[in-house]
Design a protein around this motif. Structure first.
Motif, PDB file in Angstrom:
ATOM      1  N   CYS A 183       0.831  -1.216   0.000  1.00  0.00           N
ATOM      2  CA  CYS A 183       0.000   0.000   0.000  1.00  0.00           C
ATOM      3  C   CYS A 183       0.859   1.258   0.000  1.00  0.00           C
ATOM      4  N   GLN A 184       2.004   1.221   0.679  1.00  0.00           N
ATOM      5  CA  GLN A 184       2.914   2.359   0.675  1.00  0.00           C
ATOM      6  C   GLN A 184       3.602   2.517  -0.690  1.00  0.00           C
ATOM      7  N   GLN A 185       4.013   1.395  -1.263  1.00  0.00           N
ATOM      8  CA  GLN A 185       4.721   1.443  -2.553  1.00  0.00           C
ATOM      9  C   GLN A 185       3.828   1.972  -3.672  1.00  0.00           C
ATOM     10  N   TYR A 186       2.551   1.652  -3.601  1.00  0.00           N
ATOM     11  CA  TYR A 186       1.612   2.060  -4.652  1.00  0.00           C
ATOM     12  C   TYR A 186       0.720   3.215  -4.193  1.00  0.00           C
ATOM     13  N   LYS A 187       1.164   3.920  -3.185  1.00  0.00           N
ATOM     14  CA  LYS A 187       0.389   5.026  -2.628  1.00  0.00           C
ATOM     15  C   LYS A 187       0.066   6.072  -3.697  1.00  0.00           C
ATOM     16  N   ASN A 188      -1.154   6.574  -3.625  1.00  0.00           N
ATOM     17  CA  ASN A 188      -1.663   7.610  -4.540  1.00  0.00           C
ATOM     18  C   ASN A 188      -1.856   7.113  -5.976  1.00  0.00           C
ATOM     19  N   MET A 189      -1.763   5.793  -6.164  1.00  0.00           N
ATOM     20  CA  MET A 189      -2.070   5.255  -7.490  1.00  0.00           C
ATOM     21  C   MET A 189      -3.583   5.292  -7.700  1.00  0.00           C
ATOM     22  N   PRO A 190      -4.015   5.504  -8.944  1.00  0.00           N
ATOM     23  CA  PRO A 190      -5.450   5.623  -9.184  1.00  0.00           C
ATOM     24  C   PRO A 190      -6.170   4.277  -9.076  1.00  0.00           C
ATOM     25  N   ASP A 191      -7.459   4.361  -8.874  1.00  0.00           N
ATOM     26  CA  ASP A 191      -8.326   3.191  -8.900  1.00  0.00           C
ATOM     27  C   ASP A 191      -8.262   2.577 -10.302  1.00  0.00           C
TER      28      ASP A 191
END
Length: 563
Positions: A183-191
């Motif tokens: 979740c941290q690595q892909y933080k702010n990734m879009p839906d």
């Protein structure tokens, strides 16, 4: 042709004034319902987890990040992702993430032992397993190389307890992938916004069904969305309500009565990992819980908790229970202690939670002859009939027969089991295998089960699995397992065993209990074992389970009991 009394639905007269006979069929799938709530009310609390508060906006961001990670791992629409988690925020994050990539969630009981996991993972074909780190260190190693799982994602028990939702994990991951790290690595990734049809499978929840080994009931997005709306309307859930998440979220009741309806209405769920009476009472008081749906075991535990009088339960206004028979005396005792009336309800995994419920604010009917509490009346859009066991012909009110159900909540079938699906669901009617009747007013009652599945603390146990385990003991000649009444668990598992003679070691009932306890989930192993000379059978060799359930019939003085 004259319409049957069941088609006329006499139970509609018993509905609360604000509950319609028909609800509109869902136009949005559950993941789009969640997205709508997250956009409209991103700051509203979605989860209360001990002292942690997670908003709908945070839940949306975390699940989108994990969804992107799952896509990078190769998860495609309609792939299966298994969850082996307790009632914790990570379960909801994972479920939403799986749905966001169009895949199917396979919720599994974290009490499963290795052989049970191998069966469920193999039958479902799960590509990814998201599990408790503690299980990755203990149970899961014995399954590796024996299932289709390609990737393991773990999460520690305390990763999201008493802290902000986006904090780093609290311990080093036991596997190469850690949920919060992803979740941290892909933080702010879009839906990812993968298209999902209402007819697509959302959950594959394993059940004994009407016969045999566990089968994956294919709960569709339409099934879930419809019964979430049933909960909203029937229980009058709205802003200001707080759901008390006492039912396991890997069970159909928790899946719909906690998570799905919370996403639909935009209200928070209290999660507290695993049921503990004291912790739950504290959480109800701390977070002002208003709505509780749980097995009767939960209510008995709360009622008998030594310090229950010290807690303020004034916020609790709506209480429902199903999954096991409920004694009238228990309802009365709980109301006398707390002032809260427990409304009965009834449903199956195949009905995606409730098909029947007692109208909110109404005291359930009690049959005058049998002294049995009604399971309620069918929910909107639903027709229920009582039919003869052999012919399937409708019977008159007051006559016992099999309960069959038709409505928008009925699953299309079982995963890759067309024969079993065709046996259970015929022309849209689910044949439940439960024996009951309807009275003239439309109240329904259950007296027995056509199938021999045991309901222990709200969980289904099929005797064959326990018997097969007992047969693995070198001293066991024959075994038969039945459910017997239990004041706390509703039913408990009892085994009757005959022993081999000759050059074999002797064994005691307590040793047989311990043997099963080591190899079966906690709710499955027998609490009672009775050693008998012979297992009673028919002339054709079928076990006479009803005779074994008879508490008057003497058998043998050799008994073991484990509470």
């Amino acid at each position: 042709m004259e319409t049957s009394i069941y088609e006329r639905r006499p139970w509609l007269e018993l509905y609360s004034p604000d509950v319609p006979a028909e609800l509109p069929l869902p136009q949005q799938n559950p993941i789009d319902q969640f997205r709508h709530t997250a956009r409209q009310s991103p700051g509203n609390a979605a989860i209360y987890y001990f002292d942690t508060v997670i908003s709908f906006g945070e839940l949306n961001s975390l699940s989108s990040a994990l969804a992107q990670a799952l896509q990078d791992l190769g998860v495609q629409p309609q792939d299966r992702v298994a969850l082996l988690l307790q009632n914790m925020p990570q379960f909801w994050i994972a479920q939403l993430a799986v749905w966001k990539v169009g895949a199917i969630v396979v919720p599994l009981n974290p009490m499963f032992k290795a052989q049970e996991l191998i069966y469920h993972l193999g039958d479902s074909g799960a590509k990814v397993l998201i599990a408790l780190e503690s299980l990755y260190q203990t149970v899961i190693p014995d399954t590796m190389g024996q299932t289709p799982v390609q990737h393991y994602i773990t999460t520690a028990d305390n990763d999201m307890r008493n802290m902000g939702a986006t904090t780093q994990p609290q311990s080093e991951p036991a596997a190469n992938l850690d949920l919060l790290t992803l979740c941290q690595q892909y933080k702010n990734m879009p839906d990812p916004v993968v298209p999902v049809s209402l007819s697509d499978i959302a959950l594959m929840i394993y059940t004994s069904g009407t016969t045999g080994r566990p089968k994956g009931a294919m709960n569709t997005h339409a099934n879930i969305a419809f019964n979430a709306e049933v909960y909203r309307v029937w229980m009058q859930l709205a802003q200001g309500d707080v759901i008390i998440g006492a039912a396991p979220v890997f069970h159909i009741t928790g899946a719909i009565g906690h998570l799905a309806v919370a996403a639909l209405v935009g209200i928070p769920v209290i999660l507290n990992y695993r049921f503990d009476a004291g912790e739950l009472l504290h959480a109800i008081e701390q977070w002002h819980g208003t709505f509780l749906v749980a097995s009767i075991t939960v209510y008995i535990a709360l009622m008998n908790y030594p310090q229950v009088a010290n807690y303020n339960l004034g916020s609790l206004r709506k209480a429902f229970s199903g999954g096991a028979p409920i004694a009238v005396a228990t309802i009365e005792q709980f109301r006398a202690l707390t002032g809260i009336y427990i409304h009965n309800l009834y449903g199956l995994t195949e009905t995606t939670s409730p098909s029947h419920a007692v109208p909110f604010g109404v005291t359930a009917s009690v049959d005058a002859e049998w002294k049995i509490l009604s399971i309620g009346v069918p929910v909107p859009n639903t027709v229920v009939k009582i039919v003869e066991l052999d012919s399937g012909v409708e019977v008159a009110p007051g006559t016992h027969g099999e309960i069959i159900i038709k409505g928008p909540m009925i699953v299309p079938g079982y995963w890759q089991k067309p024969t079993e699906s065709a046996q259970a669901i015929r022309d849209g009617w689910l044949y439940t295998g439960d024996i009951g009747w309807m009275d003239e007013r439309g109240w329904f009652y259950i007296i027995d089960r056509k199938k021999d599945v045991i309901i222990a603390s709200g969980f289904k146990v099929w005797p064959r699995e326990v018997e097969d385990m007992l047969y693995q003991h070198p001293s066991v000649r024959e075994a038969a397992v039945v459910g017997v009444p239990d004041p706390y668990r509703g039913e408990t598992v009892k085994a009757f065993v005959s022993l081999k003679v000759g050059n074999v070691p002797t064994v005691t009932p307590d040793e047989l209990i311990a043997f099963c306890k080591e190899r079966l989930a906690a709710y499955k192993y027998p609490r009672l074992v009775e050693i008998v000379d012979e297992i009673p059978k028919t002339a054709t060799g079928k076990i006479l389970r009803r005779e074994l359930r008879n508490p008057v019939k003497p058998t043998s003085p050799q008994k073991g009991v484990l509470s």
